[in-house]
Design a protein around this motif. Structure first.
Motif, short mmCIF file in Angstrom:
data_model
loop_
_atom_site.label_atom_id
_atom_site.label_comp_id
_atom_site.label_asym_id
_atom_site.label_seq_id
_atom_site.Cartn_x
_atom_site.Cartn_y
_atom_site.Cartn_z
N VAL A 84 -15.87 88.21 117.22
CA VAL A 84 -16.79 87.64 116.39
C VAL A 84 -17.76 86.87 116.93
O VAL A 84 -18.97 86.87 116.38
CB VAL A 84 -16.05 86.88 115.11
N ILE A 85 -17.61 86.45 118.01
CA ILE A 85 -18.73 85.87 118.94
C ILE A 85 -19.59 86.63 119.28
O ILE A 85 -20.90 86.41 119.37
CB ILE A 85 -18.22 84.81 119.94
N LEU A 86 -19.31 87.90 119.86
CA LEU A 86 -20.02 88.77 120.24
C LEU A 86 -20.96 89.32 119.17
O LEU A 86 -22.44 89.72 119.38
CB LEU A 86 -19.19 89.88 120.95
N LEU A 87 -20.20 89.73 117.95
CA LEU A 87 -21.04 90.44 117.00
C LEU A 87 -21.93 89.31 116.24
O LEU A 87 -22.71 90.04 115.42
CB LEU A 87 -20.04 91.06 115.91
N GLY A 88 -21.28 88.26 115.93
CA GLY A 88 -22.00 87.11 115.27
C GLY A 88 -21.21 86.80 113.96
O GLY A 88 -20.16 87.36 113.77
N PHE A 89 -21.47 85.58 113.33
CA PHE A 89 -20.60 85.03 112.35
C PHE A 89 -20.95 85.73 111.08
O PHE A 89 -21.71 86.54 110.91
CB PHE A 89 -21.02 83.56 112.10
N GLY A 90 -19.98 85.52 110.04
CA GLY A 90 -20.25 86.36 108.87
C GLY A 90 -18.62 86.94 108.43
O GLY A 90 -17.91 87.18 109.25
N THR A 91 -18.56 87.32 107.06
CA THR A 91 -17.32 87.82 106.59
C THR A 91 -17.13 89.19 107.32
O THR A 91 -15.97 89.67 107.66
CB THR A 91 -17.21 87.75 105.08
N THR A 92 -18.16 89.99 107.43
CA THR A 92 -18.14 91.57 107.79
C THR A 92 -17.60 91.48 109.11
O THR A 92 -16.79 92.30 109.69
CB THR A 92 -19.34 91.81 107.53
N ASN A 93 -18.40 90.64 110.19
CA ASN A 93 -17.87 90.74 111.54
C ASN A 93 -16.57 89.96 111.70
O ASN A 93 -15.83 90.53 112.72
CB ASN A 93 -19.00 90.00 112.17
N ALA A 94 -16.15 88.90 110.75
CA ALA A 94 -14.89 88.46 110.99
C ALA A 94 -13.79 89.52 110.67
O ALA A 94 -12.77 89.51 111.30
CB ALA A 94 -14.84 87.29 110.05
N ALA A 95 -13.90 90.28 109.48
CA ALA A 95 -13.05 91.44 109.05
C ALA A 95 -13.08 92.41 110.15
O ALA A 95 -11.86 92.96 110.62
CB ALA A 95 -13.69 91.82 107.68
N LEU A 96 -14.28 92.84 111.10
CA LEU A 96 -14.09 93.83 111.99
C LEU A 96 -13.16 93.18 113.25
O LEU A 96 -12.72 93.87 113.65
CB LEU A 96 -15.55 94.07 112.20
N ALA A 97 -13.48 92.10 113.57
CA ALA A 97 -12.66 91.29 114.54
C ALA A 97 -11.31 91.33 114.30
O ALA A 97 -10.67 91.30 115.19
CB ALA A 97 -13.39 90.09 114.82
N VAL A 98 -11.20 90.91 113.04
CA VAL A 98 -9.40 90.90 112.96
C VAL A 98 -8.96 92.29 112.74
O VAL A 98 -7.76 92.53 113.17
CB VAL A 98 -9.38 90.21 111.25
N GLY A 99 -9.77 93.31 112.51
CA GLY A 99 -9.21 94.58 112.22
C GLY A 99 -9.11 95.04 113.96
O GLY A 99 -7.90 95.89 114.32
N VAL A 100 -9.86 94.97 114.78
CA VAL A 100 -9.55 95.39 115.96
C VAL A 100 -8.25 94.61 116.89
O VAL A 100 -7.57 95.14 117.39
CB VAL A 100 -10.88 94.77 116.99
N THR A 101 -8.01 93.51 116.40
CA THR A 101 -6.81 92.81 116.74
C THR A 101 -5.33 93.43 116.15
O THR A 101 -4.44 93.58 117.08
CB THR A 101 -6.37 91.35 116.23
N SER A 102 -5.55 94.45 115.10
CA SER A 102 -4.38 95.00 114.65
C SER A 102 -4.19 96.51 115.22
O SER A 102 -3.32 97.13 114.76
CB SER A 102 -4.47 95.09 113.24
#
Length: 280
Positions: free
Chosen positions: A138-156
């Motif tokens: 999320v730090i690489l992509l930037g803040f926001g719900t969409t980027n947070a969702a993508l970041a969490v998706g990557v972890t799973s």
């Protein structure tokens, strides 16, 4: 846990497990949360971002969850916050499910060097703590719900990949699969018609479990300030905004926190039912 594989053409017992009494309440809780996310206007007419009453009013029939430090209705903010927290979690699970299952099925079906390479990549992802990985993304992509969702998706992704591979490897040596190959079935047709239908039930159960985990992770990112920016009503942000008023306005953190806990517990219960953990 013993998993009974369903033969082609037979019905699975999953719907019966999900409809048992012990899963009705969790299912209703999850349906309400999804309804909040999709049509928040049906549940509250109050604005989630505008002042509607005096500041720091306690819970009452007029404002079920009270008001915050600027006079905004907390219940309205929780309901509208579902559109960020729940939909973000659903998107995160979808990313992990699609990408992870594709990697796991490819590794399990191909075997050999392909399996080794893909599983070593998965091992690297599993070695990184989920929160640290999501924060990095999320730090690489930037803040926001969409980027947070993508970041969490990557972890799973790695979790889905490991389970999908294990299921494919287990099912592909079953007698009915060998019989399908002996009847002239191609690798692609056997994979599509026999292996995948008998491998994906545990993966779908994991998706239900990961939904609760994704809600927690997205709320954590919002609490830390890496999710949706204020005044967006996101569940983690709501809890973060109320932490300075715990002694004088407990409802600002306790009530949104209870909503998060209820939704997470509901998804965990449904996941247990899908895995066959429901007692007769």
């Amino acid at each position: 846990m013993t998993l009974t594989l369903a033969r082609p053409g037979t019905r699975t017992a999953v719907p019966r497990r999900v409809l048992r009494p012990g899963t009705v309440v969790p299912a209703l809780v999850l349906l309400i949360a999804v309804a909040w996310a999709l049509v928040p206007g049906l549940f509250t007419a109050a604005s989630p971002t505008e002042t509607v009453a005096a500041a720091l009013l306690g819970p009452s029939p007029a404002h079920w969850f009270g008001t915050d430090a600027t006079g905004r209705d907390v219940f309205a903010r929780v309901i509208h916050g579902a559109s960020h927290s729940v939909t973000g979690a659903l998107a995160a699970v979808l990313v992990g499910l699609v990408a992870g299952t594709a990697i796991g099925v490819t590794a399990g079906a191909a075997g050999g060097a392909v399996d080794e390479v893909l599983m070593r990549i998965v091992d690297v992802l599993l070695a990184i703590p989920a929160l640290l990985l999501s924060l990095s993304v999320v730090i690489l992509l930037g803040f926001g719900t969409t980027n947070a969702a993508l970041a969490v998706g990557v972890t799973s992704v790695a979790v889905f990949a490991r389970l999908a591979r294990a299921q494919v490897v287990s099912v592909r040596v079953a007698d009915f699969v060998e019989a399908a190959y002996g009847s002239g079935g191609t690798a692609a047709s056997v994979l599509w018609r026999h292996i995948l239908p008998n491998s994906l039930t545990p993966v779908l159960a994991l998706a239900a479990l990961q939904l609760g985990s994704a809600i927690l992770q997205i709320s954590t990112l919002g609490f830390l300030g890496y999710g949706a920016p204020p005044p967006t009503p996101e569940w983690g942000l709501l809890i973060s905004e109320g932490r300075n008023y715990v002694a004088t306005a407990w409802w600002l953190t306790v009530l949104p926190g209870l909503v998060v806990v209820a939704v997470v517990l509901a998804t965990n219960r449904l996941s247990q039912a899908l895995r066959g953990g429901e007692r007769p």
